[in-house]
Design a protein around this motif. Structure first.
Motif, mmCIF file in Angstrom:
data_model
loop_
_atom_site.group_PDB
_atom_site.id
_atom_site.type_symbol
_atom_site.label_atom_id
_atom_site.label_comp_id
_atom_site.label_asym_id
_atom_site.label_seq_id
_atom_site.Cartn_x
_atom_site.Cartn_y
_atom_site.Cartn_z
ATOM 1 N N ASN A 299 27.392 -31.104 19.975
ATOM 2 C CA ASN A 299 27.828 -29.853 19.348
ATOM 3 C C ASN A 299 29.342 -29.753 19.140
ATOM 4 N N ALA A 330 17.668 -28.497 24.405
ATOM 5 C CA ALA A 330 18.406 -27.247 24.645
ATOM 6 C C ALA A 330 19.759 -27.429 25.311
ATOM 7 N N SER A 331 20.317 -28.653 25.241
ATOM 8 C CA SER A 331 21.627 -28.868 25.853
ATOM 9 C C SER A 331 22.657 -29.095 24.742
ATOM 10 N N SER A 332 23.691 -29.905 25.006
ATOM 11 C CA SER A 332 24.805 -29.935 24.049
ATOM 12 C C SER A 332 24.499 -30.644 22.719
ATOM 13 N N PHE A 336 17.600 -26.249 20.120
ATOM 14 C CA PHE A 336 17.215 -24.899 20.523
ATOM 15 C C PHE A 336 18.395 -24.266 21.259
ATOM 16 N N ASP A 337 18.646 -22.999 20.951
ATOM 17 C CA ASP A 337 19.725 -22.272 21.617
ATOM 18 C C ASP A 337 19.113 -21.436 22.739
ATOM 19 N N ALA A 339 20.395 -19.457 24.922
ATOM 20 C CA ALA A 339 20.917 -18.093 25.090
ATOM 21 C C ALA A 339 20.279 -17.164 24.062
ATOM 22 N N ALA A 340 20.230 -17.628 22.812
ATOM 23 C CA ALA A 340 19.644 -16.797 21.746
ATOM 24 C C ALA A 340 18.113 -16.892 21.736
ATOM 25 N N LYS A 341 17.578 -17.830 22.523
ATOM 26 C CA LYS A 341 16.128 -18.100 22.537
ATOM 27 C C LYS A 341 15.593 -18.334 21.110
ATOM 28 N N TRP A 343 15.626 -21.439 17.644
ATOM 29 C CA TRP A 343 16.058 -22.733 17.110
ATOM 30 C C TRP A 343 17.437 -22.585 16.501
ATOM 31 N N ARG A 344 18.221 -23.654 16.567
ATOM 32 C CA ARG A 344 19.451 -23.697 15.765
ATOM 33 C C ARG A 344 18.989 -24.071 14.361
#
Ligand code: BGC
Length: 353
Positions: A299, A330-332, A336-337, A339-341, A343-344
């Motif tokens: 990221n 769900a890591s760097s 998947f985000d 915090a926002a629960k 998908w990016r």
């Protein structure tokens, strides 16, 4: 001269058609010559996958900020065919040669594996971050073991894992070691890998097993792995993070790659397609199916470039009929985000649309 030219043309045509063949979809007639019908079907069905990374291969689950939550498996199952679950078994096993695996950790893995299998996923479990086997320094949080038991522990851990999961669905796949490198060069790995495989085969004579080459599973070394000829249930995996100065920019553990690199120029694309072509050619020649077990970008790179890179890699792999698993959930590098629960979205569409 004219004749010479026409021969040259013939030659070029043959060469071009072999490239077209290499780039085309999965071809069981060539790429499964060395495997059983079941393993061939499994390789095709792996399709699209995701790595549940930085979870069970952290020194302890949660140490790296993410846990393998049941809702993550459910979510992955809505869009993927396969989950690859990296696991640091060595940190949950006796330091002695027997490497007896902690029963609490085994139960933890059971839960994840059984949930994913119940969702209909293909599940790849591996042996991740056993740093000492590569001659790497012991990582923070890693339990050190004596040099003379390092290799035998690998064999004995796999004997236990294989025994424990012998009756699970054939959709559970064992991957013997993540990214062999360092001390495991093609000579040492070609001696050790068959011993590990033999330990698995005592209890799982026909389960599909994923093997890989040295140099961090880079296609550079793909042809150096000696495939045990009697075993008809093997798939080869390779990893690709080209161009590294884009995918790994700005990471503390890769100081050689500074920030600010975008993607993807024609030259950057060619590095990727060259690797995929090389893997595909190996598959056609050797008769073993292949699987890209990891690709992705951190990221630290700009999201527009990450979307372009991810789509390009995914489409080129699929154009060649190569199943894949994105690094990671769900890591760097994640799609998947947490915090926002959600998908990016740029990564989701690059992988799936
Ligand atoms: C490693 C991860 C790393 C990833 C990308 C994986 O094989 O286990 O720690 O983030 O590759 O470099």
């Amino acid at each position: 001269m004219k004749k010479a030219l026409s021969c040259l043309c013939c030659g070029l045509l043959t060469w071009a058609s072999s490239l077209v063949h290499a780039a085309g979809s999965f071809d069981p007639a060539t790429q499964c010559k060395s495997v059983s019908a079941e393993t061939c079907a499994t390789a095709q069905a792996l399709g699209r996958g995701i790595n549940m990374g930085n979870m069970l291969e952290a020194p302890k689950e949660g140490d790296w900020g993410v846990r393998l939550l049941p809702e993550y498996i459910d979510r992955a199952a809505t869009v993927f065919n396969t989950v690859r679950i990296p696991i640091r078994w060595s940190n949950h096993a006796a330091v002695t040669a027997d490497a007896t695996i902690d029963p609490t950790f085994f139960s933890r893995v059971d839960k994840a594996v059984d949930q994913a299998l119940a969702k209909g996923l293909y599940v790849v479990i591996d042996m991740h971050h056993y740093s000492q086997i590569f001659g790497d320094p012991v990582q923070p949080g890693e339990v050190p073991v004596a040099p003379d038991v390092i290799d035998v522990r690998l064999v004995n851990m796999w004997r236990q894992i294989a025994e424990r999961y012998r009756d699970r669905s054939p959709k559970l796949i064992f991957e013997l070691l993540n990214e062999p490198h360092g001390r495991l060069n093609s000579t040492t790995w070609n001696l050790l890998m068959p011993q590990v495989l033999a330990a698995v085969r005592q209890s799982n004579p026909t389960r599909t097993v994923i093997v890989t080459s040295t140099y961090w599973s880079n296609v550079r070394d793909i042809a150096k792995l000696i495939m045990p000829p009697v075993d008809r249930n093997l798939i080869m995996t390779f990893h690709n993070y080209d161009p590294m100065n884009f995918t790994h920019q700005g990471l503390s553990w890769m100081p050689q790659f500074p920030l600010g690199v975008t993607c993807c120029t024609a030259a950057q694309k060619k590095v990727i397609t060259d690797a995929l072509d090389k893997a595909k050619q190996w598959s056609v020649v050797s008769g073993y199916p292949i699987f890209v077990g990891e690709f992705g970008s951190a990221n630290k790179a700009d999201m527009a470039s990450r979307e372009v890179y991810t789509r390009f890699f995914r489409e080129e792999a699929e154009r060649r009929g190569i199943p894949w698993a994105f690094w990671e959930f769900a890591s760097s590098f994640g799609m998947f985000d947490p915090a926002a629960k959600a998908w990016r979205e740029p990564l989701r569409r690059a992988l799936l649309d």
